[in-house]
Motif scaffolding. Structure first.
Motif, PDB file in Angstrom:
ATOM      1  N   SER A  22     -34.039  15.913 -11.196  1.00 40.86           N
ATOM      2  CA  SER A  22     -34.228  14.552 -11.696  1.00 40.86           C
ATOM      3  C   SER A  22     -32.910  13.797 -11.816  1.00 40.86           C
ATOM      4  O   SER A  22     -32.819  12.626 -11.462  1.00 40.86           O
ATOM      5  N   ILE A  23     -31.890  14.468 -12.332  1.00 44.49           N
ATOM      6  CA  ILE A  23     -30.579  13.822 -12.453  1.00 44.49           C
ATOM      7  C   ILE A  23     -30.049  13.446 -11.084  1.00 44.49           C
ATOM      8  O   ILE A  23     -29.537  12.343 -10.868  1.00 44.49           O
ATOM      9  N   SER A  24     -30.188  14.356 -10.142  1.00 45.19           N
ATOM     10  CA  SER A  24     -29.696  14.098  -8.790  1.00 45.19           C
ATOM     11  C   SER A  24     -30.390  12.896  -8.168  1.00 45.19           C
ATOM     12  O   SER A  24     -29.751  12.008  -7.591  1.00 45.19           O
ATOM     13  N   TYR A  25     -31.720  12.845  -8.300  1.00 43.60           N
ATOM     14  CA  TYR A  25     -32.478  11.730  -7.737  1.00 43.60           C
ATOM     15  C   TYR A  25     -32.181  10.430  -8.468  1.00 43.60           C
ATOM     16  O   TYR A  25     -32.046   9.370  -7.851  1.00 43.60           O
ATOM     17  N   PHE A  45     -36.592  10.420 -15.304  1.00 39.77           N
ATOM     18  CA  PHE A  45     -37.146  10.933 -16.554  1.00 39.77           C
ATOM     19  C   PHE A  45     -38.571  11.459 -16.390  1.00 39.77           C
ATOM     20  O   PHE A  45     -39.077  12.162 -17.268  1.00 39.77           O
ATOM     21  N   GLY A  46     -39.222  11.098 -15.277  1.00 40.70           N
ATOM     22  CA  GLY A  46     -40.598  11.519 -15.073  1.00 40.70           C
ATOM     23  C   GLY A  46     -40.783  13.028 -14.978  1.00 40.70           C
ATOM     24  O   GLY A  46     -41.590  13.610 -15.725  1.00 40.70           O
ATOM     25  N   THR A  69     -23.023  20.481  -9.801  1.00 36.37           N
ATOM     26  CA  THR A  69     -22.952  20.499  -8.334  1.00 36.37           C
ATOM     27  C   THR A  69     -24.134  19.786  -7.699  1.00 36.37           C
ATOM     28  O   THR A  69     -23.965  18.910  -6.843  1.00 36.37           O
ATOM     29  N   HIS A  70     -25.349  20.169  -8.124  1.00 39.28           N
ATOM     30  CA  HIS A  70     -26.526  19.522  -7.525  1.00 39.28           C
ATOM     31  C   HIS A  70     -26.898  18.244  -8.264  1.00 39.28           C
ATOM     32  O   HIS A  70     -27.197  17.219  -7.643  1.00 39.28           O
ATOM     33  N   GLY A  71     -26.879  18.301  -9.601  1.00 36.54           N
ATOM     34  CA  GLY A  71     -27.288  17.130 -10.360  1.00 36.54           C
ATOM     35  C   GLY A  71     -26.386  15.936 -10.162  1.00 36.54           C
ATOM     36  O   GLY A  71     -26.846  14.839  -9.829  1.00 36.54           O
ATOM     37  N   PHE A  72     -25.060  16.134 -10.324  1.00 32.85           N
ATOM     38  CA  PHE A  72     -24.125  15.010 -10.258  1.00 32.85           C
ATOM     39  C   PHE A  72     -23.592  14.774  -8.838  1.00 32.85           C
ATOM     40  O   PHE A  72     -23.740  13.684  -8.288  1.00 32.85           O
ATOM     41  N   LEU A  73     -22.972  15.783  -8.248  1.00 32.73           N
ATOM     42  CA  LEU A  73     -22.304  15.581  -6.953  1.00 32.73           C
ATOM     43  C   LEU A  73     -23.291  15.231  -5.845  1.00 32.73           C
ATOM     44  O   LEU A  73     -23.050  14.311  -5.055  1.00 32.73           O
ATOM     45  N   THR A  74     -24.402  15.951  -5.759  1.00 36.54           N
ATOM     46  CA  THR A  74     -25.390  15.639  -4.713  1.00 36.54           C
ATOM     47  C   THR A  74     -25.976  14.251  -4.926  1.00 36.54           C
ATOM     48  O   THR A  74     -26.224  13.518  -3.967  1.00 36.54           O
ATOM     49  N   GLY A  75     -26.207  13.869  -6.190  1.00 34.89           N
ATOM     50  CA  GLY A  75     -26.725  12.530  -6.464  1.00 34.89           C
ATOM     51  C   GLY A  75     -25.736  11.444  -6.066  1.00 34.89           C
ATOM     52  O   GLY A  75     -26.112  10.434  -5.470  1.00 34.89           O
TER      53      GLY A  75
END
Length: 479
Positions: free
Chosen positions: A81-84, A361-362, A133-139
């Motif tokens: 969710s954070i990444s998206y 947030f969904g 790595t996935h949540g912040f950087l990929t987003g």
């Protein structure tokens, strides 16, 4: 040195004008509605297939991550969710970087960031590191890779903009269609960590596709009124703040915020929800295939339909929010352009992406409902109810458009006519005259400016003809 200045090839390697010659700006190219624009569409489609498709298929990794890190469902859901959500939240930043440095440069840098972040995610020892790595950087990388494509399509298309946008946006659905099966196979054969490394290698295709983003016009050469605002000290106040005083914009943003809250829930939780209903993993994957295929086809169809002049895009969007997602998805940039206009589109689109980040947030909400009740039913129901609420909010836009008084200032290029001394719009006199208030303003300026000012007798008519001035409309009571 004088000898080298005579060599004509010197102009290829230097921006300095040749002595004795006056540099003239390159002519502004109109959107071709085709040509190289279709190559741009293909490249943006590839970006969406790989980038958005990866986010849309994150649910495939959910079960593996639950087994690896042994955390609550709602906690794991925050990773995707954070990444998206950051794709949307970084939309204004990536848009400004695209305007300043170019779509090609920003999209390629974004692709490189994604590759690095995915490889790092495959080695993460803990969930906290995976959040970064996935949540912040990929987003962040996904925002840089995704946003330039939408801007480029708007530059290359006008009458076919909805159709071109529909093709590009269908890439996300096509990506979910392809990558759901791809990642299922790779996870079963190699494990989720190796699956990520293989996909990182596939992402090299985005770097190649990014080179197709050739700007239609050099930076600084555009017919859009928004370009004049870039150097204006009033830009921040005229556009950014005035936008939130526009009731149409507020309603448009509010409705889409409600509609997008549950958008990402099926992509994260549908597979797990299916297993709770005693549906096998392979059949659950088929559900995702049908979801991706129907979404891909409908986005292209809706894009083609919405280019017709006989279609009211507002009503199509309203019905789409109530029944099917595809129309709303492709009409977001198109209707934002229609409702806000060219000069406010860049800022309006940035705000729209930021508000749409509420979709992040969904999935945690649905995961939280599952943790509390043992089922995802309530999470899916709430998402559907909010779509219905958004439908009724969207119904207010036509009424507000007819009754609202625009509170923002209009900035336009005008020039002084050589023969009549009238102030006329620089780019398009016919469109300028169609606006009744603007026509009244021509009379107002002609009456006040030239009666109350003295012209330098040494100034020629030619100088007045070629020198543009930037003016803003006075308050209506003045006119």
């Amino acid at each position: 040195m004088h000898f080298f200045s005579r060599i004509p090839f010197r102009r290829i390697h230097s921006d300095e004008p040749v002595p004795g010659q006056v540099r003239r700006p390159a002519p502004v190219k109109e959107p071709p509605d085709g040509g190289w624009g279709w190559v741009v569409v293909l490249s943006a489609f590839i970006f969406n297939v790989l980038v958005l498709g990866f986010h849309n298929s994150f649910g495939v990794y959910l079960i593996s991550l639950l087994e690896t890190y042994e955390e609550a469902d709602s906690t794991i859901a925050w990773v995707g969710s954070i990444s998206y959500g950051l794709i949307m939240m970084f939309g204004p930043l990536s848009g400004k970087l695209t305007v300043k440095y170019g779509a090609r440069e920003v999209s390629i840098i974004g692709s490189i960031i994604i590759i690095i972040s995915i490889v790092c995610s495959s080695f993460t020892p803990s969930l906290g590191v995976l959040f970064f790595t996935h949540g912040f950087l990929t987003g962040l990388g996904s925002s840089f890779a995704f946003t330039p494509g939408m801007i480029m399509v708007s530059q290359y298309f006008t009458t076919k903009r909805s159709f071109a946008t529909g093709i590009v946006m269908s890439g996300g659905a096509a990506g979910a269609l392809i990558q759901t099966r791809l990642h299922q196979f790779l996870i079963a054969a190699l494990g989720w960590r190796e699956s990520l490394r293989v996909f990182a290698a596939v992402m090299v295709l985005c770097i190649i596709a990014g080179f197709a983003y050739i700007p239609l016009n050099p930076r600084g050469h555009s017919r859009s009124v928004a370009d004049n605002l870039k150097t204006s000290p009033l830009r921040k106040y005229v556009v950014d703040l005035g936008l939130w005083k526009d009731r149409v914009f507020v309603i448009w943003v509010l409705a889409n915020g409600f509609a997008k809250f549950g958008f990402f829930i099926p992509f994260v939780h549908l597979l797990k929800h299916a297993t709770q209903l005693s549906i096998s993993a392979s059949k659950a994957g088929n559900i995702m295939l049908v979801l991706g295929l129907s979404s891909m086809i409908s986005r292209i169809v809706f894009g083609k339909i919405c280019d017709s002049e006989r279609i009211n895009r507002l009503y199509i969007n309203q019905g789409s929010v109530f029944l099917v997602d595809a129309g709303n998805y492709i009409l977001l940039p198109v209707l934002t352009f229609d409702l806000m206009g060219a000069e406010r589109m860049p800022v309006a689109w940035g705000f729209m992406l930021t508000v749409n980040s509420i979709s992040s947030f969904g999935p945690p909400f649905a995961g939280w409902m599952n943790d509390l009740t043992g089922t995802y039913n309530l999470g899916f129901v709430v998402a559907g109810v909010l779509d219905v609420v958004a439908t009724f909010i969207l119904a207010m836009i036509p009424f507000v458009k007819r009754s609202a008084v625009q509170s923002h200032k209009s900035i336009m290029n005008v020039t002084i006519c050589e023969s009549t001394r009238e102030i006329r719009q620089w780019d398009d006199i016919n469109n300028f005259a169609e606006n009744q208030r603007a026509a009244q303003y021509v009379k107002y300026v002609s009456k006040t400016t030239f009666q109350n000012s003295e012209l330098d007798e040494g100034t020629s008519d030619k100088e007045f003809e070629e020198e543009p001035v930037i003016l803003s409309l006075p308050p209506e009571e003045t006119i």
